[in-house]
Design an enzyme around this catalytic site. Structure first.
Site, PDB file in Angstrom:
ATOM      1  CG  HIS A 184      91.101 -63.379  45.689  1.00 53.08           C
ATOM      2  ND1 HIS A 184      90.100 -64.088  45.063  1.00 53.08           N
ATOM      3  CD2 HIS A 184      92.091 -63.244  44.789  1.00 53.08           C
ATOM      4  CE1 HIS A 184      90.488 -64.380  43.833  1.00 53.08           C
ATOM      5  NE2 HIS A 184      91.685 -63.873  43.648  1.00 53.08           N
TER       6      HIS A 184
ATOM      7  CG  HIS B 259      95.004 -60.537  42.825  1.00 54.39           C
ATOM      8  ND1 HIS B 259      95.655 -61.472  43.606  1.00 54.39           N
ATOM      9  CD2 HIS B 259      94.181 -61.210  42.007  1.00 54.39           C
ATOM     10  CE1 HIS B 259      95.245 -62.678  43.250  1.00 54.39           C
ATOM     11  NE2 HIS B 259      94.349 -62.552  42.294  1.00 54.39           N
TER      12      HIS B 259
END
Length: 171
Positions: free
Chosen positions: A78, A93
């Site tokens: 992620h 992110h």
């Protein structure tokens, strides 16, 4: 005065890479630019991780915003860290609290140590799943070694496309 000769002497003395005065960071994903202080996470909102922007994504693929190297990739896929050839370190992110998804809905196309070019696929994710399960879909794009540069400027507001100039880092 012979400017070409003077320029060659300067390049020989300090190195060509030291003469670059700025690096432009391109949008790694399509969406809408949001100020970092609007991200519902103190670490990003208070710029603890560094200065940058956030993007509310409208697509499910993240591409490299720079030429450089993958220096960090979380096991859950992620988040990815990149370093440009000029030493600018960037964290992308995807979403907030997406670590809790334990990689469900994320697919990486790179690994640590890979060299990347602008536009190379980095991560694909399930936009709907992240929207449902994460605290926020907002995707911070931050310069993590902010203190090494003279100035970082946000270049865009509103809707952006992949490849639009979003940040400028001045040496």
């Amino acid at each position: 005065m012979d400017y070409k000769r003077a320029a060659k002497k300067i390049i020989a003395t300090v190195g060509e890479e030291k003469l670059k005065s700025k690096v432009e960071i391109l949008a790694p994903i399509e969406g809408t630019v949001v100020k970092l202080d609007e991200v519902p996470d103190q670490v990003f909102a208070e710029k603890v991780m560094g200065y940058g922007i956030a993007i509310e994504p409208s697509t499910d693929k993240v591409v490299s915003p720079v030429e450089g190297e993958v220096i960090h990739l979380l096991d859950s896929n992620h988040a990815v860290g990149l370093r440009t050839t000029d030493g600018v370190e960037i964290l992308i992110h995807i979403g907030i609290d997406t670590i809790k998804m334990e990689g469900q809905g994320f697919k990486s196309f790179v690994k640590e140590g890979d060299k990347v070019e602008i536009g190379d696929d980095l991560i694909e994710f399930d936009l709907d799943k992240v929207n449902e399960e994460a605290k926020s879909i907002l995707t911070p794009v931050v310069i993590t070694n902010t203190d090494q540069f003279a100035m970082i400027t946000r270049l865009q507001e509103g809707i952006i496309n992949i490849g639009d100039k979003i940040l400028e880092v001045k040496f």
